[in-house]
Design a protein around this motif. Structure first.
Motif, PDB file in Angstrom:
ATOM      1  N   HIS A 284       0.820  -1.210   0.000  1.00  0.00           N
ATOM      2  CA  HIS A 284       0.000   0.000   0.000  1.00  0.00           C
ATOM      3  C   HIS A 284       0.852   1.258   0.000  1.00  0.00           C
ATOM      4  O   HIS A 284       0.519   2.247  -0.637  1.00  0.00           O
ATOM      5  CB  HIS A 284      -0.955  -0.033   1.191  1.00  0.00           C
ATOM      6  N   LEU A 285       1.969   1.193   0.717  1.00  0.00           N
ATOM      7  CA  LEU A 285       2.897   2.316   0.709  1.00  0.00           C
ATOM      8  C   LEU A 285       3.415   2.551  -0.706  1.00  0.00           C
ATOM      9  O   LEU A 285       3.556   3.686  -1.155  1.00  0.00           O
ATOM     10  CB  LEU A 285       4.065   2.014   1.658  1.00  0.00           C
ATOM     11  N   GLY A 286       3.672   1.451  -1.400  1.00  0.00           N
ATOM     12  CA  GLY A 286       4.156   1.539  -2.777  1.00  0.00           C
ATOM     13  C   GLY A 286       3.137   2.207  -3.686  1.00  0.00           C
ATOM     14  O   GLY A 286       3.484   3.017  -4.535  1.00  0.00           O
ATOM     15  N   TYR A 287       1.856   1.889  -3.474  1.00  0.00           N
ATOM     16  CA  TYR A 287       0.809   2.523  -4.284  1.00  0.00           C
ATOM     17  C   TYR A 287       0.833   4.025  -4.085  1.00  0.00           C
ATOM     18  O   TYR A 287       0.730   4.801  -5.035  1.00  0.00           O
ATOM     19  CB  TYR A 287      -0.576   2.002  -3.894  1.00  0.00           C
ATOM     20  N   THR A 288       0.960   4.442  -2.825  1.00  0.00           N
ATOM     21  CA  THR A 288       1.002   5.877  -2.549  1.00  0.00           C
ATOM     22  C   THR A 288       2.206   6.513  -3.237  1.00  0.00           C
ATOM     23  O   THR A 288       2.099   7.587  -3.824  1.00  0.00           O
ATOM     24  CB  THR A 288       1.089   6.121  -1.032  1.00  0.00           C
ATOM     25  N   ALA A 289       3.345   5.816  -3.162  1.00  0.00           N
ATOM     26  CA  ALA A 289       4.552   6.348  -3.792  1.00  0.00           C
ATOM     27  C   ALA A 289       4.334   6.517  -5.293  1.00  0.00           C
ATOM     28  O   ALA A 289       4.751   7.501  -5.891  1.00  0.00           O
ATOM     29  CB  ALA A 289       5.732   5.424  -3.532  1.00  0.00           C
ATOM     30  N   ILE A 290       3.633   5.555  -5.885  1.00  0.00           N
ATOM     31  CA  ILE A 290       3.398   5.643  -7.321  1.00  0.00           C
ATOM     32  C   ILE A 290       2.505   6.819  -7.660  1.00  0.00           C
ATOM     33  O   ILE A 290       2.739   7.543  -8.628  1.00  0.00           O
ATOM     34  CB  ILE A 290       2.787   4.336  -7.843  1.00  0.00           C
ATOM     35  N   HIS A 316      11.961  17.927   2.487  1.00  0.00           N
ATOM     36  CA  HIS A 316      12.365  17.525   3.824  1.00  0.00           C
ATOM     37  C   HIS A 316      11.562  16.299   4.276  1.00  0.00           C
ATOM     38  O   HIS A 316      12.115  15.314   4.768  1.00  0.00           O
ATOM     39  CB  HIS A 316      12.165  18.697   4.781  1.00  0.00           C
ATOM     40  N   VAL A 317      10.237  16.365   4.083  1.00  0.00           N
ATOM     41  CA  VAL A 317       9.394  15.229   4.465  1.00  0.00           C
ATOM     42  C   VAL A 317       9.829  13.974   3.714  1.00  0.00           C
ATOM     43  O   VAL A 317      10.019  12.903   4.313  1.00  0.00           O
ATOM     44  CB  VAL A 317       7.903  15.535   4.187  1.00  0.00           C
ATOM     45  N   LEU A 427       1.744  12.949   0.240  1.00  0.00           N
ATOM     46  CA  LEU A 427       2.968  12.902   1.038  1.00  0.00           C
ATOM     47  C   LEU A 427       2.617  12.635   2.501  1.00  0.00           C
ATOM     48  O   LEU A 427       3.247  11.803   3.169  1.00  0.00           O
ATOM     49  CB  LEU A 427       3.706  14.239   0.903  1.00  0.00           C
ATOM     50  N   VAL A 428       1.581  13.338   2.988  1.00  0.00           N
ATOM     51  CA  VAL A 428       1.153  13.142   4.373  1.00  0.00           C
ATOM     52  C   VAL A 428       0.604  11.729   4.550  1.00  0.00           C
ATOM     53  O   VAL A 428       0.901  11.044   5.532  1.00  0.00           O
ATOM     54  CB  VAL A 428       0.086  14.190   4.735  1.00  0.00           C
ATOM     55  N   GLU A 429      -0.159  11.298   3.550  1.00  0.00           N
ATOM     56  CA  GLU A 429      -0.712   9.943   3.559  1.00  0.00           C
ATOM     57  C   GLU A 429       0.415   8.923   3.680  1.00  0.00           C
ATOM     58  O   GLU A 429       0.335   7.943   4.421  1.00  0.00           O
ATOM     59  CB  GLU A 429      -1.466   9.730   2.245  1.00  0.00           C
ATOM     60  N   MET A 430       1.467   9.183   2.970  1.00  0.00           N
ATOM     61  CA  MET A 430       2.607   8.285   2.982  1.00  0.00           C
ATOM     62  C   MET A 430       3.225   8.221   4.378  1.00  0.00           C
ATOM     63  O   MET A 430       3.573   7.143   4.861  1.00  0.00           O
ATOM     64  CB  MET A 430       3.647   8.789   1.992  1.00  0.00           C
ATOM     65  N   ALA A 431       3.328   9.379   4.991  1.00  0.00           N
ATOM     66  CA  ALA A 431       3.882   9.422   6.346  1.00  0.00           C
ATOM     67  C   ALA A 431       2.995   8.620   7.290  1.00  0.00           C
ATOM     68  O   ALA A 431       3.476   7.902   8.177  1.00  0.00           O
ATOM     69  CB  ALA A 431       4.007  10.857   6.817  1.00  0.00           C
TER      70      ALA A 431
END
Lengths: 446, 446
Positions: A284-290, A316-317, A427-431
């Motif tokens: 799921h993290l990968g999906y967000t990155a994509i 920075h994030v 980006l926030v979602e990823m965090a």
């Protein structure tokens, strides 16, 4: 000759690389060679050959088919192919008994018929999704063994003897594989699963870093909008890392099955269920990155000036996310707890981003003031009617259609801040998702 | 008994389903059964057996290993395994010639040594990524054949004769497979590739529809925020569809290789390169769909009131996207052009969304006015120091750590419109990517 030399050098590098990447591979190769040599001794040494004979060759074949890199995989294949062989032998035996009373011709016809029926049924069964996934090789071995035994049994009067000898030989092969793969320098699927998780996390971290480089040179990227649109889909260079994290399913599901078969060994037991869980979250993290990457490629782009304002906090994030990922990979590798302060700097970076956004609230306004929805509708109507006219009179429809739809979409004056908002939100979602990964890794550490 | 009955019924349904899904499967099963029966005739009929003998069994094994569902796959496997067998026979022959001059014991030692070396080398080679991907089975067959021939050749004086007979037999098997798979009711990999594309497009359309249902009941969903957070990751029910579109790689890359081997057949040639291209674009569409779904699951959520305002236009766009996808799937299936007006309603829907957003510009303001960045920094400092104190005195660090980081993130008052903006941006992005899919399908239609 020059080419030949180059090729040799490249070949040599590749051979070394495969061995260096995982030295267990060399050990495994030697183990396979050794097992086969031991089995061929049955054939080569006179006294052993007297006892077992021609059938020794089946033990060799069996070992070649089941001896896999990890202990779990060998067990799994050994069991499924062992069961396949046993049931084929059993069925062949029954067919032999039934046909005992028939004449020579009747027997031949019966065998031909049974080969047809079994061939058809097993081929059909292999289309079942669950069979295809877990038992494909077992069914194939059943199928092959049945054919070999019944057909060659037609001319062999002493088939019962052959069946038992083959059982005996396969038991030898299976036993040898078990000894070689579980007792002597075993490779565990659990370990492989762990490595796979670590490499996925590292691939994600690496691709986020790459993406930082991309945002760093985003300025040049923006000065040529035409070039950008052309090269935007599908861009290969960056996807690589994300895809490593997404390609969990097929290979790792197999590892999961194998790991579940392995005995709980050594002082450290690989918690494969947890690795699987972690893999899902990573996906799921990968999906967000994509999609983050997709934002960079989007055709509606936030103007350069807006981007420049927020580049620093965003970067920075992203940097912190990559740093945390690298730390997590380390802590999994060393089987230790990760530091409780692991995400502190990330939180700080998020705060900075928050502040940056709040300091520029006007950006989240639409580019046009709020009072003109009416004119917009009129605009739209005008655009539509114009388009209708265009469409009716065009001759080479295709290219015009394409241009039109591009105009249609880019003429929609969505708030310019939309893509940037999406970017930030992702980006926030990823965090946030990273938080889940941290939790899971802490669970693992215990 | 009751259970047995149930199981039989379910089994029956599954058998029927596999056949109904693709009736070519039944035909293929019959073809395999028939081929094997024909080959076993060599064994069963006296005059044929005189000519070929025991080796007939290897033709059966060869056919079982190479006869695949599609013509391309059969050719590919036949070639790779044929080459594997040929080189193994050649090597075995050379070893035999070299060892001619040795004594009986020397010969046995030499064979044992060669089995060890070949076993080790082939096992090592199979770890090479490119070999593993394309030639794994060929190498395995080489390995197995070499062992069978050299080891059993030790006691067979007439090995040269055996080698030639085996070549002969394998040629028969290969010929039969080619006839059965290419000349009689062939199944083409190109067709499979097409089906796979169609099912991916339909899966995407279906999952977007599902997601519409989800947004429709998003109201209830929102009233229980605690429940939401718990059940949010990883939600299985919706991912299914997207994942079908993402799982392109392994299975379809194989189909691609197979399709490239198939002769240009019939009046309609399957343009497999274009299918592969289309598959890549679809994968990107799938990524967007997943992040769209991720927005719905995000922990920072747009308030219900904001959502309600835009639900209608957003749903309209999503509906249109699903509709266009379904139409595209149809036009691929029928090998015809898609209508030039296919995306018109989608453009209309996008316009509506644009208008809706412009009519509510205040939403894209931050929830706090612009003048307070200073207080925010102070807040932040206060929060940080408070946190430090908290951390230093806590005993069960873990659970507190978790709560803290959750607070840390949700306390960041990012603009409430951020997730909604992300959602909209992704929706528009999806429409843009759809445009690329339409282009590609139009290309296909020609």
């Amino acid at each position: 000759l020059e080419r030949m030399k180059k090729w040799t050098v490249r070949m040599h590098q590749m051979v070394c690389k495969v061995g260096k990447d995982d030295p267990r591979r060399v050990v495994h190769s030697i183990k396979v060679g050794l097992s086969l040599t031991l089995l061929s001794l049955i054939y080569l040494l006179e006294p052993l050959f007297q006892g077992i004979g021609q059938n020794a060759i089946w033990a060799v074949l069996f070992v070649i088919l089941i001896f896999e890199f990890t202990a779990g995989a060998t067990l799994y294949k050994g069991l499924s192919q062992g069961i396949g062989t046993l049931s084929a032998l059993f069925l062949a035996f029954i067919v032999k008994v039934i046909s005992q009373s028939m004449g020579r011709t009747g027997y031949a016809v019966f065998i031909g018929f049974s080969v047809f029926v079994i061939g058809m049924l097993t081929t059909y069964i292999r289309f079942f999704p669950s069979i295809k996934k877990y038992y494909d090789q077992g069914v194939l071995v059943f199928f092959a063994t049945y054919n070999l035994i019944t057909v060659s049994g037609y001319r062999d009067q002493n088939m019962l003897h052959m069946v038992f000898q083959r059982l005996y030989v396969i038991a030898i092969g299976f036993g040898l594989c078990i000894i070689m793969s579980i007792l002597i320098l075993p490779n565990w699927s659990g370990k492989d699963l762990q490595n796979s998780i670590i490499s996925k996390i590292e691939a994600l971290a690496k691709s986020i870093n790459e993406f930082l480089i991309l945002t760093a040179c985003v300025n040049e990227y923006f000065q040529e909008p035409d070039k950008k649109v052309k090269s935007s889909y599908p861009s290969k260079d960056i996807d690589g890392g994300y895809e490593a994290a997404l390609e969990w399913k097929s290979a790792d599901e197999a590892l999961e099955t194998f790991a579940s078969l392995e005995p709980r060994h050594s002082r450290y037991c690989y918690p494969w269920q947890q690795y699987v869980q972690l893999g899902k979250i990573l996906r799921h993290l990968g999906y967000t990155a994509i999609s983050l990457h997709g934002c960079l490629e989007s055709q509606i782009q936030t103007p350069r000036s807006v981007r420049a304002l927020f580049r620093q906090p965003c970067q920075h994030v992203a940097e912190e996310v990559a740093k945390v990922l690298t730390e997590l990979a380390d802590s999994i590798r060393k089987h230790c707890h990760c530091s409780p302060h692991i995400a502190d700097e990330l939180h700080g970076a998020l705060q900075d981003l928050d502040i940056a956004i709040k300091s520029q609230p006007r950006l989240f306004l639409c580019s046009k003031p709020a009072t003109v929805p009416r004119t917009d509708t009129l605009d739209l109507l005008a655009w539509r009617s114009k388009r209708q006219v265009d469409l009716s009179k065009d001759s080479n429809r295709k290219s015009l259609h394409r241009t039109l739809s591009n105009i249609a979409i880019t003429s929609l004056e969505f708030s310019e801040a939309l893509p940037f908002a999406a970017f930030t939100s992702l980006l926030v979602e990823m965090a946030l998702r990273l938080e889940l990964v941290i939790e899971e890794v802490e669970e693992l550490g215990r």
